[in-house]
Design a protein around this motif. Structure first.
Motif, mmCIF file in Angstrom:
data_model
loop_
_atom_site.group_PDB
_atom_site.id
_atom_site.type_symbol
_atom_site.label_atom_id
_atom_site.label_comp_id
_atom_site.label_asym_id
_atom_site.label_seq_id
_atom_site.Cartn_x
_atom_site.Cartn_y
_atom_site.Cartn_z
ATOM 1 N N THR A 160 0.852 -1.174 0.000
ATOM 2 C CA THR A 160 0.000 0.000 0.000
ATOM 3 C C THR A 160 0.895 1.234 0.000
ATOM 4 O O THR A 160 2.102 1.148 0.259
ATOM 5 N N GLU A 161 0.305 2.397 -0.257
ATOM 6 C CA GLU A 161 1.096 3.620 -0.308
ATOM 7 C C GLU A 161 1.785 3.894 1.025
ATOM 8 O O GLU A 161 2.951 4.279 1.062
ATOM 9 N N ILE A 162 1.073 3.686 2.130
ATOM 10 C CA ILE A 162 1.674 3.939 3.440
ATOM 11 C C ILE A 162 2.815 2.963 3.697
ATOM 12 O O ILE A 162 3.896 3.351 4.173
ATOM 13 N N GLU A 163 2.625 1.694 3.388
ATOM 14 C CA GLU A 163 3.681 0.700 3.573
ATOM 15 C C GLU A 163 4.905 1.057 2.743
ATOM 16 O O GLU A 163 6.042 0.965 3.218
ATOM 17 N N TYR A 164 4.679 1.470 1.495
ATOM 18 C CA TYR A 164 5.779 1.836 0.623
ATOM 19 C C TYR A 164 6.568 3.013 1.197
ATOM 20 O O TYR A 164 7.798 3.013 1.232
ATOM 21 N N LYS A 165 5.854 4.031 1.668
ATOM 22 C CA LYS A 165 6.534 5.222 2.176
ATOM 23 C C LYS A 165 7.317 4.917 3.451
ATOM 24 O O LYS A 165 8.402 5.455 3.658
ATOM 25 N N LEU A 166 6.763 4.058 4.304
ATOM 26 C CA LEU A 166 7.488 3.663 5.518
ATOM 27 C C LEU A 166 8.785 2.935 5.157
ATOM 28 O O LEU A 166 9.859 3.240 5.687
ATOM 29 N N LEU A 167 8.675 1.978 4.247
ATOM 30 C CA LEU A 167 9.850 1.199 3.856
ATOM 31 C C LEU A 167 10.875 2.074 3.156
ATOM 32 O O LEU A 167 12.084 2.002 3.441
ATOM 33 N N LEU A 168 10.434 2.923 2.244
ATOM 34 C CA LEU A 168 11.353 3.793 1.511
ATOM 35 C C LEU A 168 12.097 4.721 2.467
ATOM 36 O O LEU A 168 13.312 4.909 2.341
ATOM 37 N N LEU A 169 11.385 5.298 3.429
ATOM 38 C CA LEU A 169 12.022 6.215 4.374
ATOM 39 C C LEU A 169 13.140 5.513 5.135
ATOM 40 O O LEU A 169 14.250 6.049 5.275
ATOM 41 N N MET A 170 12.870 4.307 5.607
ATOM 42 C CA MET A 170 13.892 3.584 6.365
ATOM 43 C C MET A 170 15.033 3.101 5.478
ATOM 44 O O MET A 170 16.186 3.055 5.912
#
Length: 232
Positions: A160-170
């Motif tokens: 999902t978009e939120i999952e992607y953004k969390l993973l990308l940030l880390m």
């Protein structure tokens, strides 16, 4: 901006109000009065789903779960329930955002634009152009930041978009330990409240189920007790 929106809402007045608003802004809108018809109208061209939780027949939560079996299209929940526990149930079912009734159409439109702006529909055709994008690699994960594509070893995984953004940030800051407040304010771009902590934990748990060999003993996204999360 991709602008095909599917509204699944049993209240005809709300449904028509949203349709008139979005069509006035140039969006292409499909309507469904219940979850069953909404699932029939969902298509690969759908860029956003606006979904009421409380509906007769198939509930919005069940509809969301069924959508997530076939699509990672952004889902905006509409609900009369404002308890934090209700929000968490919605996020666990796969929602990307949550809007509490009654809401202003200005607020709804702002959420719609934000979800569509952040989201890029996953398309297998972008594999042909992936080599031109920027890649970030860590552990067994590769992210192509130009096309929002994520691979676990050689297999593409859908987030999902939120999952992607969390993973990308880390992945972008692999040595940093992120507090829950850091993550929330970076992803949601709004002030952190104490009740927001559970929201982050639910999304981290959902992300771990997709990228960890054993989500109960995570090696990629590790918990730093008392501090937050970081890449292992």
């Amino acid at each position: 901006m991709n602008n095909n929106v599917l509204i699944i809402e049993d209240d005809k007045d709300i449904r028509e109000g949203i349709r008139i608003l979005l069509e006035g802004e140039g969006f292409l809108v499909e309507e469904a009065p219940n979850g069953r018809e909404g699932l029939r109208k969902l298509s690969p061209k759908t860029n956003l789903v606006i979904l009421d939780i409380m509906m007769p027949g198939i509930s919005g939560l069940k509809t969301c779960e069924e959508i997530r079996k076939v699509s990672y299209v952004p889902i905006l929940f509409l609900t009369a329930k404002s308890k934090e526990s209700d929000k968490l149930i919605g996020f666990m079912a796969g929602a990307d955002d949550y809007l509490i009734k009654p809401f202003s159409y200005a607020e709804l439109f702002a959420r719609v634009k934000a979800l569509l702006r952040r989201h890029q529909v996953y398309d297998k055709e972008t594999l042909q152009n992936a080599a031109d994008g920027e890649w970030i690699e860590k552990h067994r994960i590769r992210i192509n930041t130009s096309h929002n594509m994520v691979f676990l070893q050689d297999d593409e995984i859908q987030l999902t978009e939120i999952e992607y953004k969390l993973l990308l940030l880390m992945m972008q800051y692999p040595t940093k330990t992120f507090s829950i407040q850091n993550l929330y304010e970076s992803i949601w771009e709004e002030p952190f409240l104490s009740s927001s902590a559970n929201t982050i934990m639910v999304h981290i748990r959902n992300l771990r189920t997709k990228i960890e060999e054993n989500p109960q003993k995570p090696k990629i996204i590790q918990t730093v007790w008392g501090k937050g999360y970081r890449l292992g």
